[in-house]
Design a protein around this motif. Structure first.
Motif, PDB file in Angstrom:
ATOM      1  N   VAL A  52       0.848  -1.195   0.000  1.00 36.95           N
ATOM      2  CA  VAL A  52       0.000   0.000   0.000  1.00 36.95           C
ATOM      3  C   VAL A  52       0.884   1.244   0.000  1.00 36.95           C
ATOM      4  N   MET A  53       0.485   2.264  -0.780  1.00 33.78           N
ATOM      5  CA  MET A  53       1.209   3.523  -0.850  1.00 33.78           C
ATOM      6  C   MET A  53       0.291   4.681  -0.501  1.00 33.78           C
ATOM      7  N   HIS A  54       0.800   5.613   0.311  1.00 37.11           N
ATOM      8  CA  HIS A  54       0.082   6.864   0.537  1.00 37.11           C
ATOM      9  C   HIS A  54       0.222   7.734  -0.700  1.00 37.11           C
ATOM     10  N   VAL A  55      -0.865   8.334  -1.152  1.00 37.35           N
ATOM     11  CA  VAL A  55      -0.882   9.098  -2.398  1.00 37.35           C
ATOM     12  C   VAL A  55      -0.590  10.575  -2.129  1.00 37.35           C
ATOM     13  N   PRO A  56       0.533  11.100  -2.633  1.00 34.98           N
ATOM     14  CA  PRO A  56       0.781  12.543  -2.502  1.00 34.98           C
ATOM     15  C   PRO A  56      -0.266  13.333  -3.296  1.00 34.98           C
ATOM     16  N   ASP A  57      -0.866  14.327  -2.665  1.00 29.44           N
ATOM     17  CA  ASP A  57      -1.920  15.088  -3.345  1.00 29.44           C
ATOM     18  C   ASP A  57      -1.720  16.582  -3.200  1.00 29.44           C
ATOM     19  N   GLY A  58      -0.452  16.995  -3.042  1.00 27.59           N
ATOM     20  CA  GLY A  58      -0.161  18.410  -2.910  1.00 27.59           C
ATOM     21  C   GLY A  58      -0.255  19.143  -4.230  1.00 27.59           C
ATOM     22  N   ASP A  59       0.178  20.396  -4.238  1.00 29.88           N
ATOM     23  CA  ASP A  59       0.072  21.233  -5.427  1.00 29.88           C
ATOM     24  C   ASP A  59       0.827  20.607  -6.604  1.00 29.88           C
ATOM     25  N   GLY A  60       0.266  20.745  -7.804  1.00 30.86           N
ATOM     26  CA  GLY A  60       0.917  20.220  -9.003  1.00 30.86           C
ATOM     27  C   GLY A  60       1.066  18.722  -8.947  1.00 30.86           C
ATOM     28  N   LEU A  61       2.291  18.220  -9.075  1.00 32.73           N
ATOM     29  CA  LEU A  61       2.554  16.782  -8.990  1.00 32.73           C
ATOM     30  C   LEU A  61       2.418  16.244  -7.573  1.00 32.73           C
TER      31      LEU A  61
END
Length: 383
Positions: free
Chosen positions: A355-364
């Motif tokens: 399982v991976m935590h999904v980065p959801d910050g600005d842009g990429l």
């Protein structure tokens, strides 16, 4: 903030990224990942990145690193730089004109993704969430692609991934021993979500070999049949739809046959597709990808997210698309360090217990290392 994009510089990097292993398919072998990354900086210091995921040789589609490089630096970027500052969608419309004219989706995707990234950095939103118009899930599950490795090593490799928490594996196959390889894995892992990818290696006369996979309970078989071009594939399968000999019950997944919305629409209209493998570069960028996913949703065609043995600049988009919540199965997404000693981003792709935590910050949602772009660069152009 003003939505006009006013460029300071556009830099195109041609990179060579060493791979940790040779990735082999029925159509080719990748020992070192040559790729192109575009960096666009605006007058306020915001930066957007996009990756062109064409391969060195044209075994996947006709686009190559060389043809994309020449087209990008000598045509698209040169002419884009000459335009007066415009809003994002004005540039996107220009890219779509070039896409329709030249049919080079991977080159166009690199530019479109960089422009979207830049725009989303400026307004403070995530690129994928912004384009798709929906929030992302917090986590995704891993999916591993196992190349055409020696069959006596296959089970050890699969065991390693299953032990680490992977619940979906896709095996590269070919007409010589493809069935035997998949049957071996299925025998030892009866509950594993298993798929096969033939990369168009079976001839139409080998349909019986493709039909063999029906008894292995696969999620899908990807691109089984060889073809000189897409039109001949369409003709052949259309003729066989009402033929009693056409009895392949394993879902047929299309990948490199679908190079845009029109191909997908045609395939759905004539019942040529059961499942779609979505890749941003192959579709021509995030905006065409959104159109394809929405069409799949409207027509009840399952879709899932692939990848291209690519750096994190492109793969992070696939991570976030996998987090939309309605993928058919886990994507072709595993740890960055499986492929590269150093990826180009931080944090890189890391799965814990599958399982991976999904980065959801600005842009990429991640940082791109400019110093690594320079370190792996073999050629660079800046406007």
């Amino acid at each position: 903030m003003n939505d006009i994009l006013n460029f300071k510089s556009i830099t195109t990097y041609r990179l060579k990224l060493p791979l940790n292993f040779n990735f082999k398919t029925a159509k080719g072998e990748v020992k070192e990942r040559e790729t192109i990354v575009i960096r666009i900086e605006d007058q306020q210091g915001y930066v957007g990145y996009g990756e062109c995921v064409a391969f060195t040789e044209p075994f996947y589609t006709f686009e190559t690193v060389e043809t994309c490089w020449k087209t990008l630096v000598d045509d698209y970027i040169f002419n884009l730089r000459l335009m007066r500052p415009k809003p994002l969608m004005t540039y996107v419309r220009q890219l779509q004109f070039w896409l329709n004219r030249d049919n080079m989706p991977m080159a166009i995707a690199a530019l479109e993704n960089a422009l979207i990234h830049l725009h989303c950095e400026r307004i403070g939103v995530n690129s994928v969430s912004y384009i798709m118009g929906q929030a992302l899930q917090d986590t995704i599950e891993s999916g591993v692609v196992v190349g055409d490795v020696p069959i006596d090593k296959l089970l050890d490799i699969v065991e390693c991934h299953v032990t680490s928490g992977c619940k979906r594996i896709k095996l590269k196959v070919n007409p010589v021993d493809g069935y035997e390889r998949v049957a071996l894995v299925r025998k030892h892992y009866p509950d594993l979500v298993l798929a096969a990818d033939a990369n168009r290696s079976y001839s139409y006369q080998e349909i019986d070999k493709v039909r063999q996979y029906d008894d292995l309970g696969l999620a899908c078989i990807e691109e089984p049949f060889a073809m000189a071009n897409l039109q001949s594939y369409r003709d052949w399968k259309w003729e066989c739809l009402n033929d009693d000999d056409w009895k392949i019950y394993t879902p047929i997944c299309l990948d490199e046959s679908i190079l845009g919305y029109d191909d997908l629409s045609y395939a759905i209209e004539y019942d040529l597709i059961d499942v779609l493998n979505v890749k941003v570069g192959r579709m021509g960028g995030l905006i065409p990808t959104k159109a394809a996913i929405n069409l799949c949703r409207e027509r009840h065609i399952p879709y899932w997210i692939g990848s291209m043995v690519e750096s994190g600049v492109s793969k992070m988009l696939h991570v976030q698309l996998s987090a939309l919540g309605d993928s058919y199965m886990a994507g072709d997404l595993s740890d960055s360090n499986r492929y590269f000693g150093q990826d180009l981003i931080f944090p890189d792709l890391t799965f814990k217990d599958g399982v991976m935590h999904v980065p959801d910050g600005d842009g990429l949602g991640v940082t791109v290392f400019d110093d690594r772009l320079e370190a792996y660069c073999v050629e660079k152009r800046t406007l």
